[in-house]
Write an enzyme that holds these catalytic residues in place. Structure first.
Site, PDB file in Angstrom:
ATOM      1  N   VAL A 598      80.526  70.728 -51.136  1.00  0.00           N
ATOM      2  CA  VAL A 598      80.300  70.866 -52.563  1.00  0.00           C
ATOM      3  C   VAL A 598      78.991  70.215 -52.984  1.00  0.00           C
ATOM      4  O   VAL A 598      78.181  70.796 -53.721  1.00  0.00           O
ATOM      5  CB  VAL A 598      81.495  70.260 -53.341  1.00  0.00           C
ATOM      6  N   CYS A 599      78.745  68.987 -52.513  1.00  0.00           N
ATOM      7  CA  CYS A 599      77.535  68.279 -52.934  1.00  0.00           C
ATOM      8  C   CYS A 599      76.280  68.984 -52.430  1.00  0.00           C
ATOM      9  O   CYS A 599      75.258  69.017 -53.111  1.00  0.00           O
ATOM     10  CB  CYS A 599      77.569  66.841 -52.429  1.00  0.00           C
ATOM     11  N   THR A 600      76.351  69.506 -51.215  1.00  0.00           N
ATOM     12  CA  THR A 600      75.202  70.230 -50.680  1.00  0.00           C
ATOM     13  C   THR A 600      74.894  71.446 -51.538  1.00  0.00           C
ATOM     14  O   THR A 600      73.747  71.704 -51.905  1.00  0.00           O
ATOM     15  CB  THR A 600      75.475  70.663 -49.228  1.00  0.00           C
TER      16      THR A 600
END
Length: 948
Positions: A598-600
């Site tokens: 998700v963060c990527t």
């Protein structure tokens, strides 16, 4: 010959998929091409059909021979009513119906030298060798591209002659290789280092490249092509950069394709010097023996005035003798090939050569049409020059089971052409089969045609079930030949089934429009599969293919699986207890099935796939989930204070954007779209850089922005940039659709409107970034004033008709769905210096679908606390965050009070409370997403399927 009809406008919607692969210049050449196809048996009909769908300018048909019973086994344009009619005249109208933009005419005279001069490409099918040599010689003389194709039973032959000096402008089917730049040194030579993770092994010494988007060493941007040298460490020498400016950051290196020249021999020369490209010497030898078998069959026809009788041993031995007496093949004009003739192979070819099979002509007709496309468009390398294909392994290995001449004798039946190869007994077995076809798209239509012609399930005890939940779009018409313009909007399964019945009135076919997935196992259950003999999957996602394959494994049913990707295709057969089980290809794991963290995806993308997933998430959040949430508030008359406020705030603020009232017209929608452009690609990036400045250094001294994490740059909106304008045009239209307002496709008027609109105030825009990078924007605590502000804004949306949630549809190019995702992904690539994907590459990327991680069924429903404990005890996972759809179910950052309130709740109770939606009766599975403590921030887990 190359003059184009400038008055013909390219129908981009109709040919959209073809355009992505070929490009507009090639499509314009195709649209102006003139092609002659002589021979309208099954093979000629396939070639003609494919050329009409491709959109050639004009197609001339030539075949004065009357239709006979054996034609009906493979010629889908003919019927019993056409018996004794000229094949070409009987085929003309149905071919013309496939594409009214193509001029389809019939030539009834002889093929003369003057006639050939009118065409760019000439195709002969099922022609006598004397005719092939005469026409091939004249075409070679006048520079007309020439193809000859034929099938005999289970063997096929294709020959191409594009002349002695044919230039291929675009030799490879792949897009030019593009990679992101990490650094370029000043020196002689300058050394270019590619960004970590780039496909360095694809570059080769001597490749020509150019550059774009470089900051600092701008002299390289859009420079003339430069030759590179690949060093051992994977870095590239790019020539002298000593006098250039110092490299700062960013940029991409792109391969420049070079034209290649092809030199083809004429047919009379190539007959004795057949150049065959194969993977092994055994394959080369087999191809040469098939070449001699075809020559012997032509010789037999010339001597006896007829082809060999089906499975007649005397005729077969005569063909073997003729093959033995042929002049030896040569490597060169002086050197003969020292290879023994495979007499058994030639004998089998002769025995089974008396019929024409629909699957064989469909395969070879597709390849031949592709070669015609190469000749016209000058894209992709043509064949060199012979192609031989055989499916003789379809015959029984046990010689005693081979058909007899009596079993293969003609019966005045539409299946005579197939009976001549396999016998009447096999035909009877085939007619009693009951098969399931899943997918009625491009491949599905082709399969239905073949099933109808071969008589699969054509008896009362047999049958065919077609499953497809989609409806026909206009862009389908250029490749799904069972559909017509009047069918647009109708269910594919129903239209395809009706068209298949017209091909063969005996076909027993049932269309179903229910999807075949876990939600319909009460329909496609034990009773359904117990009546199925086999399954064919023609699906466009690996998730769907895996599910169908799993059902076949469960019920022990054979599976035929097929798919295409651009100019590539594949087909495999899976038999219970015989072959290995279905597995998606490795490339699927790298695209469709890759679980991107998700963060990527949200903050640190490094590949085009990351930006594509972000863009798809944007579409879902802006145009589907937000509408569903607002509709729920409208129907339930609830306040945000009664729900999980932070999650709803995060979901709705971008949708409300700079507007504080419900949009009333097109200008309002454009204002929102412009505001959201600024939010995503300018202010959001600036906010990210405030948290993580370009010079930020970690505690160990490592720069934060290094490796796959590339420092982004905010974009400045520019109406002269096509991708900027496309994003606003698509987003505004989607926003209008969601609110039931009229949109616009006028990009010129949009440019003028954007000049008049006031610039959005960044203070009014919703934050899209949170400092702790753990979806804190969905879990941060906020006060009653913020809830009051959002509730006030939401009041304008809950007055009036419900909003229309938009379900993403990738096959309709007119609804702005694909435009939005493509533009959003491209702009995201620009932010992060990622080489953008072309429209063709974009359509080949797949949407993310993660594998399952199931909690064992049959257990009593757990509370949230027990579920978290189960994950820790059984799987060693300490969950940091757990989400259901847009709703945050659990966060390790909760206050003790919130934990005490929510941990004792049953999982379904918690889902209903935070989403405000009542779970559907009979729901069996909740799909949850999780991240875990102690893991790297880029670690991603598959969704958790929580069985109720």
């Amino acid at each position: 010959m190359d003059a184009l009809d400038a008055s013909k406008l390219l129908d981009e919607e109709l040919y959209s998929r073809q355009l992505y692969v070929l490009g507009s210049p090639a499509m314009q050449r195709i649209q102006g091409a003139r092609v002659l196809v002589s021979g309208l048996q099954g093979l000629g009909a396939e070639v003609a059909k494919n050329l009409v769908l491709m959109g050639v300018g004009s197609l001339t048909l030539h075949d004065p021979h009357p239709t006979c019973w054996s034609d009906l086994a493979a010629q889908f344009l003919l019927s019993e009513q056409d018996l004794e009619r000229s094949r070409a005249e009987a085929s003309q109208e149905l071919l013309a119906q496939l594409n009214r933009a193509v001029q389809v005419v019939v030539h009834t005279g002889d093929i003369t030298e003057d006639l050939l001069l009118d065409f760019q490409v000439v195709v002969l099918t099922a022609a006598k060798l004397e005719e092939q040599l005469k026409v091939g010689t004249l075409c070679h003389k006048h520079g007309v591209c020439f193809l000859a194709a034929d099938t005999r039973g289970l063997v096929g032959q294709l020959f191409c002659d594009f002349g002695e000096d044919f230039t291929v402008q675009d030799p490879t089917e792949a897009e030019p290789l593009t990679a992101a730049i990490q650094h370029i040194s000043q020196g002689s030579p300058g050394i270019l280092t590619l960004r970590k993770g780039a496909n360095t092994h694809y570059f080769r010494d001597g490749d020509l490249v150019t550059f774009s988007g470089i900051e600092g060493m701008v002299e390289l941007n859009d420079c003339d092509p430069r030759s590179i040298h690949v060093r051992e460490d994977g870095s590239l020498e790019i020539g002298d950069t000593t006098t250039f400016s110092r490299y700062l950051r960013g940029g991409a290196i792109t391969e420049v394709k070079r034209p290649k020249t092809v030199r083809h021999k004429s047919l009379d020369t190539a007959l004795l010097q057949p150049h065959v490209v194969a993977q092994s010497s055994q394959e080369v030898h087999r191809a040469h023996c098939l070449h001699q078998a075809f020559c012997a069959l032509h010789k037999f026809q010339h001597l006896h005035g007829r082809p060999p009788q089906p499975w007649d041993p005397v005729d077969a031995e005569t063909v073997v003798g003729l093959a033995q007496d042929l002049e030896p093949l040569k490597w060169t004009e002086e050197e003969p090939l020292e290879q023994p003739l495979d007499e058994a192979l030639v004998r089998t070819v002769a025995l089974s050569s008396g019929g024409v099979l629909s699957p064989m002509v469909a395969m070879l007709g597709a390849v031949a049409a592709q070669e015609v496309l190469k000749a016209i468009s000058r894209k992709f390398m043509p064949l060199d020059q012979w192609l031989y294909f055989d499916a003789l392994d379809c015959l029984p290995e046990d010689g005693e089971l081979l058909p007899s001449p009596e079993d293969c004798a003609p019966r005045g039946s539409r299946y005579d052409g197939q009976i001549a190869v396999f016998g009447a007994g096999f035909q009877e077995k085939l007619s009693r089969q009951h098969y399931l076809l899943v997918g009625a798209g491009a491949i599905g239509c082709e399969l239905l045609k073949v099933f109808a012609l071969v008589g699969l399930g054509a008896r009362n005890s047999g049958g065919l079930t077609v499953v497809d939940m989609d409806h026909i779009e206009r862009s389908n018409l250029s490749r799904q030949f069972l559909f017509r313009s009047q069918d647009i909007g109708r269910p594919k399964a129903e239209v395809a089934a009706a068209a298949a019945r017209r091909l063969n009135p005996d076909l027993q076919v049932i269309p179903l429009t229910y999807p075949l997935d876990p939600t319909t196992e009460h329909i496609y259950g034990d009773n359904f599969f117990s009546h199925v003999d086999g399954v064919v999957a023609a699906l466009d996602s690996f998730q769907a293919r895996r599910y169908v394959a799993a059902r076949c494994t469960h019920y022990l049913k054979p599976l035929l699986e097929a798919g295409t990707l651009g100019t590539r295709g594949s087909a495999k057969v899976f038999m219970p207890h015989v072959t290995e089980a279905y597995r998606a290809p490795a490339s699927a794991a790298a695209s469709e099935d890759a679980p991107y963290p998700v963060c990527t995806v949200r903050h640190f993308p490094s590949t085009a796939e990351h930006t594509l997933q972000w863009a798809r998430d944007e579409f879902e959040g802006l145009f589907r989930l937000s509408a569903e949430t607002i509709n729920h508030h409208q129907q339930a008359h609830t306040s945000l204070a009664d729900m999980d406020g932070p999650q709803t705030l995060t979901l709705l603020k971008p949708v409300l954007g700079v507007l504080r009232v419900r949009p009333q017209n097109w200008q309002d929608c454009v204002a929102w779209a412009l505001g959201h452009w600024k939010l995503c690609f300018h202010y959001g990036i600036k906010q990210l850089l405030r948290h993580f400045p370009p010079n930020k250094v970690l505690e160990d001294g490592t720069p934060f922005w290094s490796g796959p994490k590339q420092c982004p740059q905010p974009l400045e909106f520019d109406t002269n940039q096509d991708m900027h304008l496309l994003y606003v045009l698509a987003a505004a239209n989607l926003y209008a659709q969601m609110h039931g307002l009229p949109g616009s496709q006028d990009s010129t008027a949009l440019r003028e409107l954007l000049k008049l609109l006031p610039q959005p105030d960044p203070q009014q825009m919703a934050p899209i970034f949170a400092s702790n990078l753990e979806l804190a924007s969905a879990s941060a605590e906020f006060g009653p004033e913020q809830l009051k502000e959002l509730n006030k804004a939401l009041e304008f949306w809950t007055v009036g008709p419900p909003l229309k949630p938009l379900m993403f549809e990738k096959d309709d190019d007119s609804n702005f769905h694909v435009d939005f995702v493509a533009a959003a992904a491209s702009l995201r690539c620009q932010n992060y210096g990622i080489p953008p994907v072309s429209r063709a590459q974009f359509h080949h990327l797949k949407w993310t679908c993660w594998d399952r991680l199931k909690v064992p069924a049959g257990q009593p429903e757990r509370t949230l606390e027990l579920l978290l404990a189960h994950l820790q005890e059984q799987h060693g996972l300490r969950v940091r965050m757990l989400l259901h759809g847009p709703a945050l179910l659990y966060s390790a950052g909760w206050s003790p009070e919130k934990q005490a309130q929510r941990l004792p709740l049953r999982v379904t109770e918690l889902v209903q409370q935070v989403t405000g939606q009542v779970l559907a009766p009979g729901l069996r599975v909740l799909v949850l997403e999780l991240s875990c403590e102690g893991e790297e921030e880029d670690t991603a887990f598959p969704p958790l399927h929580y069985e109720l």
